[in-house]
Design an enzyme around this catalytic site. Structure first.
Site, PDB file in Angstrom:
ATOM      1  N   PHE A 139      21.854  14.406 -38.342  1.00 32.44           N
ATOM      2  CA  PHE A 139      22.605  13.458 -37.510  1.00 32.44           C
ATOM      3  C   PHE A 139      22.259  13.712 -36.048  1.00 32.44           C
ATOM      4  O   PHE A 139      22.408  14.825 -35.536  1.00 32.44           O
ATOM      5  CB  PHE A 139      24.112  13.615 -37.717  1.00 32.44           C
ATOM      6  CG  PHE A 139      24.926  12.690 -36.853  1.00 32.44           C
ATOM      7  CD1 PHE A 139      24.978  11.329 -37.131  1.00 32.44           C
ATOM      8  CD2 PHE A 139      25.611  13.168 -35.728  1.00 32.44           C
ATOM      9  CE1 PHE A 139      25.705  10.460 -36.324  1.00 32.44           C
ATOM     10  CE2 PHE A 139      26.343  12.314 -34.916  1.00 32.44           C
ATOM     11  CZ  PHE A 139      26.393  10.954 -35.219  1.00 32.44           C
ATOM     12  N   GLY A 143      22.184  12.624 -29.397  1.00 34.28           N
ATOM     13  CA  GLY A 143      21.646  12.740 -28.042  1.00 34.28           C
ATOM     14  C   GLY A 143      20.222  12.203 -28.009  1.00 34.28           C
ATOM     15  O   GLY A 143      19.958  11.074 -28.413  1.00 34.28           O
ATOM     16  N   GLU A 149      16.293  22.669 -30.323  1.00 33.97           N
ATOM     17  CA  GLU A 149      17.713  22.758 -29.977  1.00 33.97           C
ATOM     18  C   GLU A 149      18.131  24.190 -29.652  1.00 33.97           C
ATOM     19  O   GLU A 149      19.210  24.639 -30.012  1.00 33.97           O
ATOM     20  CB  GLU A 149      18.558  22.209 -31.133  1.00 33.97           C
ATOM     21  CG  GLU A 149      18.222  20.790 -31.546  1.00 33.97           C
ATOM     22  CD  GLU A 149      18.470  19.775 -30.448  1.00 33.97           C
ATOM     23  OE1 GLU A 149      19.362  20.013 -29.610  1.00 33.97           O
ATOM     24  OE2 GLU A 149      17.790  18.745 -30.415  1.00 33.97           O
TER      25      GLU A 149
END
Length: 225
Positions: free
Chosen positions: A5, A8, A84
């Site tokens: 998901f 950003g 990330e």
């Protein structure tokens, strides 16, 4: 099946192979520019601001969910773990598919329709977490930050642009993006125009900051609950 998901930059730049993409939302969470970026949109000594998911009862965060081909899962997760970094961690979160954006999606959801996915969040206990702040200070920080992926201002404006193209209304992102646009425009204007623009911007930011502070205070209370 493995789903990712994105709420950003993954919305407009996934940069990994996927077999399917679907419009989706996560319940009881909201999107906030409360995480510091020491790499992609800032540096360790001049952090940018990027989004994270914040718990908020009754809220909805829209984005895209991507189904990863089974044979590419290890490759994709290794890529995302690196992308990330800087304070983000993997979590599992249920999402709901949607054919189109709607105003009150929680009214029609069924628990059995939820699909498990992986997303990345920056929790308040990570070293780069910034949390809420007055809008003028957030704008100043964003307008002056840049990292290996480019200017922080571009990240904010890109996110707002793509959310608007999706038909979404995200006051936190849109208010911040508009203020950042005006700050960037004012900084590149001629001296006389700059003075006038900055004066108008300061007045607008002061008003917007009051509203933003109220939203931030409410979300912080929800996150601590």
């Amino acid at each position: 099946m493995t789903w990712i998901f994105g709420y950003g930059s993954i919305i407009w730049r996934p940069d990994f192979p996927y077999a399917e993409r679907t419009l989706a939302f996560v319940a009881n969470h909201t999107r906030r520019f409360w995480q510091g970026s020491p790499d992609h949109r800032g540096t360790p000594t001049s952090l940018g601001r990027v989004v994270t998911l914040v718990p908020e009862e009754g809220a909805v965060c829209w984005g895209f969910a991507y189904r990863v081909p089974p044979e590419r899962v290890d490759e994709v997760m290794a890529y995302l773990d690196h992308r990330e970094r800087g304070g983000y961690v993997r979590i599992t979160v249920p999402f709901h598919r949607a054919h189109a954006v709607c105003a009150n999606p929680l009214h029609n959801i069924k628990p059995e329709d939820a699909v498990e996915s992986i997303t990345y969040i920056a929790a308040p206990d990570n070293e780069h977490y910034l949390g809420p702040d007055a809008l003028p200070r957030m704008v100043k920080q964003i307008a002056g930050a840049a990292g290996e992926s480019g200017r922080n201002a571009d990240y904010v404006i890109n996110l707002a642009t793509h959310l608007k193209e999706m038909g979404l209304d995200d006051p936190h992102v849109f208010t911040l993006a508009q203020a950042v646009r005006e700050a960037v425009a004012a900084s590149s204007a001629s001296p006389i125009v700059k003075i006038k623009a900055l004066g108008a911007l300061e007045d607008a930011l002061e008003e917007a900051s009051k509203a933003e502070h109220a939203v931030a205070s409410s979300a912080t209370v929800s996150a601590r609950a």
